[in-house]
Write a protein that holds these residues in place. Structure first.
Motif, short mmCIF file in Angstrom:
data_model
loop_
_atom_site.label_atom_id
_atom_site.label_comp_id
_atom_site.label_asym_id
_atom_site.label_seq_id
_atom_site.Cartn_x
_atom_site.Cartn_y
_atom_site.Cartn_z
N VAL A 21 0.84 -1.21 0.00
CA VAL A 21 0.00 0.00 0.00
C VAL A 21 0.87 1.26 0.00
CG1 VAL A 21 -1.67 1.33 1.36
CG2 VAL A 21 -2.00 -1.12 1.03
N GLY A 22 1.95 1.24 0.77
CA GLY A 22 2.87 2.39 0.77
C GLY A 22 3.51 2.60 -0.60
N ALA A 23 3.86 1.50 -1.26
CA ALA A 23 4.45 1.60 -2.59
C ALA A 23 3.43 2.14 -3.59
CB ALA A 23 4.96 0.24 -3.05
N LEU A 24 2.17 1.71 -3.48
CA LEU A 24 1.12 2.22 -4.37
C LEU A 24 0.87 3.71 -4.15
CD1 LEU A 24 -1.43 -0.72 -4.35
CD2 LEU A 24 0.04 0.01 -6.23
N MET A 25 0.96 4.15 -2.89
CA MET A 25 0.82 5.58 -2.62
C MET A 25 1.96 6.36 -3.27
SD MET A 25 -0.49 5.60 1.32
CE MET A 25 -0.34 7.37 1.49
N THR A 26 3.17 5.81 -3.21
CA THR A 26 4.32 6.46 -3.84
C THR A 26 4.13 6.55 -5.35
OG1 THR A 26 5.76 5.65 -2.09
CG2 THR A 26 6.82 6.35 -4.14
N VAL A 27 3.68 5.46 -5.96
CA VAL A 27 3.43 5.46 -7.40
C VAL A 27 2.35 6.48 -7.75
CG1 VAL A 27 2.51 4.07 -9.30
CG2 VAL A 27 4.21 3.09 -7.77
N ALA A 65 -4.68 16.54 -11.46
CA ALA A 65 -3.46 15.95 -10.91
C ALA A 65 -3.21 16.43 -9.48
CB ALA A 65 -2.26 16.27 -11.81
N LEU A 66 -3.46 17.70 -9.21
CA LEU A 66 -3.30 18.21 -7.85
C LEU A 66 -4.33 17.58 -6.91
CD1 LEU A 66 -2.55 21.99 -8.50
CD2 LEU A 66 -0.95 20.20 -7.80
N GLY A 67 -5.55 17.39 -7.40
CA GLY A 67 -6.56 16.71 -6.60
C GLY A 67 -6.16 15.27 -6.29
N ALA A 68 -5.59 14.60 -7.27
CA ALA A 68 -5.12 13.23 -7.04
C ALA A 68 -4.00 13.19 -6.01
CB ALA A 68 -4.65 12.61 -8.36
N ALA A 69 -3.12 14.18 -6.05
CA ALA A 69 -2.04 14.23 -5.06
C ALA A 69 -2.59 14.47 -3.66
CB ALA A 69 -1.04 15.34 -5.44
N VAL A 70 -3.60 15.33 -3.56
CA VAL A 70 -4.22 15.58 -2.26
C VAL A 70 -4.87 14.30 -1.74
CG1 VAL A 70 -6.12 16.79 -1.12
CG2 VAL A 70 -4.54 18.05 -2.58
N LEU A 71 -5.58 13.59 -2.60
CA LEU A 71 -6.22 12.35 -2.18
C LEU A 71 -5.21 11.29 -1.77
CD1 LEU A 71 -9.15 12.04 -4.74
CD2 LEU A 71 -9.29 12.53 -2.31
N CYS A 72 -4.12 11.17 -2.51
CA CYS A 72 -3.08 10.19 -2.14
C CYS A 72 -2.45 10.56 -0.80
CB CYS A 72 -2.00 10.12 -3.22
SG CYS A 72 -2.48 9.23 -4.69
N GLY A 73 -2.17 11.83 -0.62
CA GLY A 73 -1.52 12.26 0.61
C GLY A 73 -2.43 12.22 1.82
N ALA A 74 -3.72 12.46 1.60
CA ALA A 74 -4.66 12.53 2.73
C ALA A 74 -5.41 11.23 2.96
CB ALA A 74 -5.66 13.66 2.49
N ALA A 75 -5.11 10.19 2.21
CA ALA A 75 -5.88 8.95 2.31
C ALA A 75 -5.82 8.35 3.71
CB ALA A 75 -5.38 7.94 1.27
N VAL A 76 -4.63 8.27 4.26
CA VAL A 76 -4.48 7.66 5.59
C VAL A 76 -5.17 8.51 6.65
CG1 VAL A 76 -2.82 6.97 7.35
CG2 VAL A 76 -2.36 6.48 4.95
N ALA A 77 -5.00 9.82 6.58
CA ALA A 77 -5.64 10.71 7.55
C ALA A 77 -7.16 10.65 7.43
CB ALA A 77 -5.14 12.14 7.36
N VAL A 79 -9.03 8.11 6.29
CA VAL A 79 -9.51 6.82 6.80
C VAL A 79 -9.46 6.81 8.33
CG1 VAL A 79 -9.01 4.36 6.90
CG2 VAL A 79 -9.01 5.53 4.72
N ASN A 80 -8.39 7.31 8.90
CA ASN A 80 -8.29 7.36 10.36
C ASN A 80 -9.37 8.27 10.96
OD1 ASN A 80 -6.17 5.57 10.61
ND2 ASN A 80 -4.63 7.18 10.44
N PHE A 81 -9.64 9.41 10.31
CA PHE A 81 -10.68 10.31 10.79
C PHE A 81 -12.03 9.61 10.79
CE2 PHE A 81 -14.09 13.28 9.65
CZ PHE A 81 -14.10 14.07 10.78
N PHE A 82 -12.38 8.98 9.67
CA PHE A 82 -13.70 8.34 9.60
C PHE A 82 -13.77 7.10 10.46
CE2 PHE A 82 -14.00 10.95 5.73
CZ PHE A 82 -15.18 11.60 6.02
N TRP A 83 -12.64 6.44 10.69
CA TRP A 83 -12.63 5.32 11.65
C TRP A 83 -12.97 5.83 13.04
CZ3 TRP A 83 -12.57 0.23 12.21
CH2 TRP A 83 -12.23 -0.28 13.45
N THR A 84 -12.39 6.96 13.43
CA THR A 84 -12.67 7.54 14.74
C THR A 84 -14.12 7.98 14.84
OG1 THR A 84 -10.38 8.33 14.85
CG2 THR A 84 -11.95 9.34 16.36
#
Length: 89
Positions: A21-27, A65-77, A79-84
């Motif tokens: 998953v980390g590698a896919l985020m990097t890609v 492309a900027l929106g995709a970068a935001v989504l990739c960067g904020a994905a973990v945050a 998911v953690n927010f909605f988990w909480t």
């Protein structure tokens, strides 16, 4: 009352899955940077050649492309927010 949390060592291969998953985020981030560069070139070419359709497509590409970068960067945050939030329901 039931209290269940994610089990990070319950299944074999969890560490490998986290690595994948980390590698896919990097890609994804690398592709987003490439998209910004290509779209900026298209935008500049369209603007300099007086082609408003090409310039518009370049602008749209930069925003996507900027929106995709935001989504990739904020994905973990996100998911953690909605988990909480889900744990509080």
């Amino acid at each position: 009352m039931i209290d269940i949390d994610p089990n990070t060592n319950g299944l074999p291969g969890i560490d490998a899955l986290q690595t994948i998953v980390g590698a896919l985020m990097t890609v994804g981030l690398i592709c987003a940077v490439l998209g910004v560069i290509i779209s900026a070139i298209v935008w500049a070419f369209g603007a300099n050649s007086s082609n408003p359709q090409l310039a518009g497509r370049g602008k749209t590409g930069v925003l996507v492309a900027l929106g995709a970068a935001v989504l990739c960067g904020a994905a973990v945050a996100a998911v953690n927010f909605f988990w909480t939030v889900g744990q509080q329901v």
